[in-house]
Each structure stands twice: as structure tokens, then as C-alpha cells.
Design a protein around this motif. Sequence first.
Motif, PDB file in Angstrom:
ATOM      1  N   SER A 269       8.375  14.122   7.155  1.00  0.00           N
ATOM      2  CA  SER A 269       9.221  12.948   7.342  1.00  0.00           C
ATOM      3  C   SER A 269       9.610  12.857   8.810  1.00  0.00           C
ATOM      4  CB  SER A 269      10.475  13.064   6.467  1.00  0.00           C
ATOM      5  OG  SER A 269      11.314  11.942   6.650  1.00  0.00           O
ATOM      6  N   ARG A 296      10.648   6.899   9.023  1.00  0.00           N
ATOM      7  CA  ARG A 296      12.004   6.431   8.768  1.00  0.00           C
ATOM      8  C   ARG A 296      12.682   6.146  10.107  1.00  0.00           C
ATOM      9  NH1 ARG A 296      15.210  10.984   9.676  1.00  0.00           N
ATOM     10  NH2 ARG A 296      14.062  12.961   9.638  1.00  0.00           N
ATOM     11  N   THR A 321       3.785   6.630   5.030  1.00  0.00           N
ATOM     12  CA  THR A 321       4.609   5.992   4.006  1.00  0.00           C
ATOM     13  C   THR A 321       5.817   5.381   4.705  1.00  0.00           C
ATOM     14  OG1 THR A 321       5.805   8.069   3.590  1.00  0.00           O
ATOM     15  CG2 THR A 321       3.904   7.589   2.196  1.00  0.00           C
ATOM     16  N   ASP A 323       9.224   2.326   3.893  1.00  0.00           N
ATOM     17  CA  ASP A 323       9.848   1.434   2.922  1.00  0.00           C
ATOM     18  C   ASP A 323       9.793  -0.005   3.428  1.00  0.00           C
ATOM     19  OD1 ASP A 323      11.803   1.239   4.877  1.00  0.00           O
ATOM     20  OD2 ASP A 323      13.219   2.548   3.832  1.00  0.00           O
ATOM     21  N   CYS A 324      10.291  -0.900   2.609  1.00  0.00           N
ATOM     22  CA  CYS A 324      10.229  -2.324   2.921  1.00  0.00           C
ATOM     23  C   CYS A 324      11.005  -2.650   4.196  1.00  0.00           C
ATOM     24  CB  CYS A 324      10.769  -3.123   1.742  1.00  0.00           C
ATOM     25  SG  CYS A 324      10.770  -4.908   1.987  1.00  0.00           S
ATOM     26  N   ASP A 360       3.235   2.144  -2.980  1.00  0.00           N
ATOM     27  CA  ASP A 360       4.599   2.307  -3.487  1.00  0.00           C
ATOM     28  C   ASP A 360       4.883   1.219  -4.521  1.00  0.00           C
ATOM     29  OD1 ASP A 360       7.248   2.663  -3.986  1.00  0.00           O
ATOM     30  OD2 ASP A 360       7.905   2.593  -1.891  1.00  0.00           O
ATOM     31  N   LEU A 362       7.569   0.380  -5.805  1.00  0.00           N
ATOM     32  CA  LEU A 362       8.842  -0.293  -5.537  1.00  0.00           C
ATOM     33  C   LEU A 362       8.734  -1.314  -4.406  1.00  0.00           C
ATOM     34  CD1 LEU A 362      11.245   2.791  -5.784  1.00  0.00           C
ATOM     35  CD2 LEU A 362      10.652   1.136  -7.567  1.00  0.00           C
ATOM     36  N   PHE A 363       7.570  -1.358  -3.769  1.00  0.00           N
ATOM     37  CA  PHE A 363       7.330  -2.287  -2.669  1.00  0.00           C
ATOM     38  C   PHE A 363       6.426  -3.399  -3.209  1.00  0.00           C
ATOM     39  CE2 PHE A 363       6.571  -2.142   2.214  1.00  0.00           C
ATOM     40  CZ  PHE A 363       6.829  -3.499   2.288  1.00  0.00           C
ATOM     41  N   GLN A 368       4.200  -6.990   0.635  1.00  0.00           N
ATOM     42  CA  GLN A 368       3.347  -6.172   1.496  1.00  0.00           C
ATOM     43  C   GLN A 368       2.297  -7.031   2.191  1.00  0.00           C
ATOM     44  OE1 GLN A 368       1.538  -3.034  -0.784  1.00  0.00           O
ATOM     45  NE2 GLN A 368       3.455  -2.475  -1.789  1.00  0.00           N
TER      46      GLN A 368
END
Length: 449
Positions: A269, A296, A321, A323-324, A360, A362-363, A368
Motif C-alpha cells: 500500500s 492511496r 488498485t 478506489d473511486c 473492484d 464496489l467500483f 470506471q
Amino acid sequence: MALFGHGQVLPTTVADRSQVMRFSLREDGGPGAWLTNEIFDRGIDTDLTLCFGCPAQGDEQGPLTDEGVKSLVGWIGRWVPLLPDVPIKLDLSGNQITARSLRSLAECLKRHPRIQGLDLCRNQGLTGLLPAKPKTARRAIGKTWTSPRSTQRKKQQLTAGEAIRQLLATTSLQEFRVSDNPFSPADRALILQAAAASPTLCKFDMSNCALSAAEVEVLIGEVPGKKWRHLGLGTNLKQAMVNFIANHLLPATPTLVSLDLGTTEPYSSLDVIPVLRALENHPCLKTLSLAGHGLRGDAKMLTEALRLNKVLRTLDLSRCTMDCAFFEALTNSLKWGAARDEASKPNHALTRLILTTFDDPLFPRDQQESLARMCAIAIDRNRHLTLRAHAAEAFHAGLWSSPWKGLPLPLCSLIVEQLGDDKTSVRNLATVVPARGARTAGWRVGKPG
């Protein structure tokens, strides 16, 4: 269609070329030399690379071993002097070469200083991870005769770190790659010290070798002011390593053009903000790879950092990876902000953005695809703007070499802008004008008046 050998198509992929090259070691070597020369002459490979790497399992020719290195040394001595007079790279990645063979290889490279790049990535032999030999009766008897009760003492085995240290100390390599080799801490220390001490080395890749911040510090601490051009330091980056890169490595290496922090190690990460902030004032870094990390960082700070960057051209986010919110911040950096002021100007420097394949759940897929499409449009815009700038500079330089001494650069930019979206004309202008200008200048020198 170009043919090779007995009616075969000229191999152009690295894997196919490498098979031919390794096959030629067992023959007279001519096919490998001919292939290297042909690929270079036809512009298929702009670098003159000797591809002896073993890129994939199941390769018909198999990896090179220490015996193969003996043949390679002979091949280099016979054929390299006959190749075009340009710097050469030697790709030995993915083989099974041990530290013992590096001595003869170092002597060979010392005799042929045109070989300025060496790739030893993914060499199991350097780390003692070669497959065990099958047991035989002869080996069993030999083991009995050389039991611990024997008074004979074994010779101390040459380590990979010491062998590489000697190689870098005795050759004039400018590029050296040893990524994806799980070296011991002692070997890593020797390799890093040797890389820092080499007077010629400016491109060094030791990605996926479990480097720590303390070890990387050697690269800038041993020889302050060393002019690095490329560094590959990818690993499962801890925050201490990220902070060291941002606060010490990047400020200390203003000549750095490419930085590879990508990794194949899982569960990494990475907070990208410190690195991107450090790049705001970096004068040269054009390529940054963060591949393989879980990305991140504060969305607003990410957008601001990328908008302020005027130098970075390539950003590799493959296998990452995110997130949105992170992806939206990345997209926002490539478009105008709501204020439409100086601080909200989009990033116009980035011309290559390599995105990950999202999986993902959740995305939302629609979101996307929408964000990826907006990024693609913005990158295409940046490429065209960059091409226009190059064309204007070329136009200005070409006209300056003409008898009427050219037009001001802003006016050249305005003329190029009138070509609109005609990318072919802009590209031709960027490449043809300097050539014509050079020929014109040369003609005037030869024929004054």
C-alpha cells in the motif's frame, strides 16, 4: 516480407529473437549476429541489444548456464567487432548464470567497452536457487569420499555480491539491471556500494530485491552528487522508504529522468502524495512507475500535485488498485477546475498514462469506463499540444537556418496552431523542418555566398 533462415519470418519479438540468439551460440554464431544487425538497421529496435535472455518457461532453447557463458564470451569476441559502431546492451535476464561465471563475463566486457548495458534480472543462479541435480550413484560415492571427516577444506565460494562488485569495478557499464533476484542482505549491501562507486554507471535497476530505506541511502550517501539517470527501486514500500525517496533521494538526484517504484510483491500500500509533491520541483523526471501498488492519498492533494507538475510525461499505474475517489482525483488533475484560474489549470505535460484493469466490485463499471475515457481524451489532448510545441520549435529552428533568418517562436507557434487537428502535418513539420534546415545550413557552409 522479410525472411530469416530457411524461409522463416524475421523474428521481431524479444522471446523469438532470444531463442535464435541462444541457438546461435551452439552453432557458428552467424545467425545471431545477422539477426541483431538486421533488426537494428531496420529500426525495429533502436538500441543495439544482444538478446540472450530467457523470457518465459518452456522456451525451446532453455536458459544459459555457466557453460553457455563460455560460448557467449567467444561469440562476443568474434561478432561484436563486426556489429554497427554504437553502444550495445547485453540481455542475460531469466537465465541460470552463477556468480562463478561473472568473472569471465567481466573480463569479456572489459575487452569490449562498447557493451555499456548488462541485464541480469531473474537469474536464479545468482541467488543459489537453481534446481537440485538428480542424485546418482557416482554423486553418492563422491559425497562419501568428501565427508566432513576428510581433512580437505573446501574453497570459499564466491558470492553474488562480491562477483557483481568486481564486475562493476572493472568494467565501464553505464546501465546495470539485477531486479527480481532475492539477494541476501550482505549481497545487497555489496551491490549497492559497487553501484554507487562506479564512475560510469548512471542507470541502475534493483527492483523487487527487498530493499530498505537504509540500503537505498547508500546510493546517494556513498557518492554525493552522482548523476543518476534511471533508478529501479521497486519493492513492498514501507512509509519510511517512501519518505526517504521523497525527502532525500529525489532532491539529491536532479539528473534523474526515470524512477521505477513498481513491484510484483503483494499487499503493498503506497501513499503517493509525498512522492508527487517532491516531483513538483524536480527538473528532469519524465517517467514514474508505481505499478503493482495499492494506491492511496488525499484526493485534493493528488489533484493539486499533478496539476503543478510540468515535467512528468509517463505515469505507469498498471496492476495498481485504487478506489473511486483516487481515480476521480486523477481525472480531475487532467481537466480545468471550477475556478478556471491559474491554480486550476489542467496538467498538460502528461502524455502517457498506463491504467490498471479494475476488478473492484464496489467500483461501478460504468463509472470506471467514464473516468478512463475522460483520461484518454485528456492524454490525447496533451500529446497533440506537445506535438504542436515541438513542431513550432522545429519550424522556428528550420526557418532560422534559412537565408531570411526565420520568424519569432510565438509567431511560429501561431502558424502551427492553424493546422488544427491535422496531426500528420504537425508531425511531419516537427521532423522534416530540422532535417531540411540542417541540409540548407550545410549547403551554405559548403558554398558561401
